[in-house]
Design an enzyme around this catalytic site. Sequence first.
Site, PDB file in Angstrom:
ATOM      1  N   ALA A  71     -46.020 -24.759  27.860  1.00  0.00           N
ATOM      2  CA  ALA A  71     -46.409 -23.652  26.987  1.00  0.00           C
ATOM      3  C   ALA A  71     -46.400 -22.326  27.739  1.00  0.00           C
ATOM      4  O   ALA A  71     -46.171 -21.273  27.140  1.00  0.00           O
ATOM      5  CB  ALA A  71     -47.794 -23.908  26.404  1.00  0.00           C
ATOM      6  N   THR A  72     -46.635 -22.372  29.030  1.00  0.00           N
ATOM      7  CA  THR A  72     -46.562 -21.133  29.823  1.00  0.00           C
ATOM      8  C   THR A  72     -45.175 -20.530  29.668  1.00  0.00           C
ATOM      9  O   THR A  72     -45.019 -19.321  29.476  1.00  0.00           O
ATOM     10  CB  THR A  72     -46.868 -21.446  31.307  1.00  0.00           C
ATOM     11  OG1 THR A  72     -48.216 -21.925  31.389  1.00  0.00           O
ATOM     12  CG2 THR A  72     -46.704 -20.223  32.189  1.00  0.00           C
ATOM     13  N   ASN A 153     -58.962 -22.344  24.152  1.00  0.00           N
ATOM     14  CA  ASN A 153     -59.036 -23.500  25.053  1.00  0.00           C
ATOM     15  C   ASN A 153     -60.429 -23.727  25.634  1.00  0.00           C
ATOM     16  O   ASN A 153     -60.785 -24.849  25.981  1.00  0.00           O
ATOM     17  CB  ASN A 153     -58.002 -23.377  26.174  1.00  0.00           C
ATOM     18  CG  ASN A 153     -57.997 -22.036  26.856  1.00  0.00           C
ATOM     19  OD1 ASN A 153     -58.023 -20.991  26.200  1.00  0.00           O
ATOM     20  ND2 ASN A 153     -57.975 -22.039  28.160  1.00  0.00           N
ATOM     21  N   GLN A 181     -53.887 -25.580  21.954  1.00  0.00           N
ATOM     22  CA  GLN A 181     -55.136 -26.333  21.788  1.00  0.00           C
ATOM     23  C   GLN A 181     -55.388 -26.728  20.342  1.00  0.00           C
ATOM     24  O   GLN A 181     -56.439 -27.289  20.028  1.00  0.00           O
ATOM     25  CB  GLN A 181     -56.318 -25.513  22.319  1.00  0.00           C
ATOM     26  CG  GLN A 181     -56.230 -25.189  23.803  1.00  0.00           C
ATOM     27  CD  GLN A 181     -56.451 -26.420  24.703  1.00  0.00           C
ATOM     28  OE1 GLN A 181     -56.913 -27.474  24.257  1.00  0.00           O
ATOM     29  NE2 GLN A 181     -56.125 -26.275  25.975  1.00  0.00           N
ATOM     30  N   SER A 201     -47.521 -27.583  23.754  1.00  0.00           N
ATOM     31  CA  SER A 201     -47.344 -28.270  25.028  1.00  0.00           C
ATOM     32  C   SER A 201     -47.731 -29.745  24.876  1.00  0.00           C
ATOM     33  O   SER A 201     -48.838 -30.059  24.436  1.00  0.00           O
ATOM     34  CB  SER A 201     -48.247 -27.598  26.062  1.00  0.00           C
ATOM     35  OG  SER A 201     -48.038 -28.162  27.326  1.00  0.00           O
ATOM     36  N   CYS A 327     -56.608 -23.662  34.996  1.00  0.00           N
ATOM     37  CA  CYS A 327     -55.614 -22.746  35.544  1.00  0.00           C
ATOM     38  C   CYS A 327     -56.303 -21.635  36.318  1.00  0.00           C
ATOM     39  O   CYS A 327     -55.711 -20.981  37.149  1.00  0.00           O
ATOM     40  CB  CYS A 327     -54.806 -22.109  34.427  1.00  0.00           C
ATOM     41  SG  CYS A 327     -54.400 -23.255  33.128  1.00  0.00           S
TER      42      CYS A 327
END
Length: 389
Positions: A71-72, A153, A181, A201, A327
């Site tokens: 997803a990043t 998230n 999420q 993701s 993260c």
Amino acid sequence: MKIYLDNNATTKVDERVVEAMKPYFSKLYGNPNSLHQFGRETHPGIKKAIDQVYSAINANDNDDIIFTSCATESNNWIIKSVWLDLIKNGNKNHIITTEVEHPSVLSTYKFLESQGVKVTYLPVNREGFVTAEAVKNAITEETVLISIMLANNETGVIFPIKEITEIAHEKGILVHTDAVQAVGKIPVDVQDLGVDFLSMSAHKFHGPKGIGALFIKENIKISPLFHGGSQMGGLRSGTLNVPYIVGMGEAIELAVKSLPKLNSEIRKLRDKLEDELLKISDTFVVGKRENRTPNTILISVRGVEGEGMLWDLDRRFGIAAATGSACASEDLEANPVLEAIGAEEDLAHTAIRLSLSRFTTADEVDYTIEKFKESVERLRAISSSYAKV
Ligand code: 7TS
């Protein structure tokens, strides 16, 4: 005991997903672009996965869903494309987002700001929520994109994306939502939401790490991420990661099928855990329960350092939780959501995130309730700051 309550960071891969992926490593290993049988025999698996993803989010055949590595990547790509395609060549120069997006969104906007783009970061209220009204008020003549996550998230708070999209589209503004999420936790229907771009993701819904996707609504053209051999409609060249694409397809189908369980059984377990933890004095949970994903709790425990608590839960009791996004957890900064909701300074480091999954059991929850209470008692007894309260 080994209890995993950090499912917003990542999830265990469902065994059925592993089984679906297996043949595509050493049996069905052809390059899908090769014309021979080795290439061709990968096609049914890829087609099935594509169908599974389209159907899970109710995309229509003319929409694009491009597999990415995470997803990043999806977030970086779409934000930088809007900049490249619409801002650099046009006269509009303003984007709206929130203060509580994932770093893969926030850092990309920081980069865009360094390139002269104007970005509005909307604050959240005490409930960790952003109203559609606040978004509406932030729109200017120059706004080209609104980019707001579907579910947060840290807290699980669900944002009113459908309403926001309606407002945005009236003014010709594009909407991107980071649904990482939300997919697999609540129903996600791109037609109902109306969004133009959506990121997801696989490792957040019991699929493998290293595969995600970007949904792009029909008739919207964006710049390719990778130029090369024209895979993925020329938008993201590079040999397809067939086993992971198959894994993501299987995982998203299973996740959607499990939504009823998540929203009944797991929600009940989450609510029980939350009710019990809230019986501890001087605690609060961020976000209205009925407006959160069914698996998440972000609890602040006054007088207890989140990092210390995490250590205690992990090393003494085998319970894996988080102080917030993994993260960002190495830099020991205050929880960004507690900061964003304007919590008192002495609470900024007191957040613990517990996130369940469809594999969480009632016994695990009972054990966690007991050990969490024990841990808070022990840590408060040795906390100089709590004694003063
Ligand atoms: N967007 C959101 C909302 C996320 O929660 C995450 C990961 C990402 C994007 C990045 O996804 P990836 O596919 O690039 O890994 N969030 C978290 C978290 O909350 N704790 O650890 C990772």
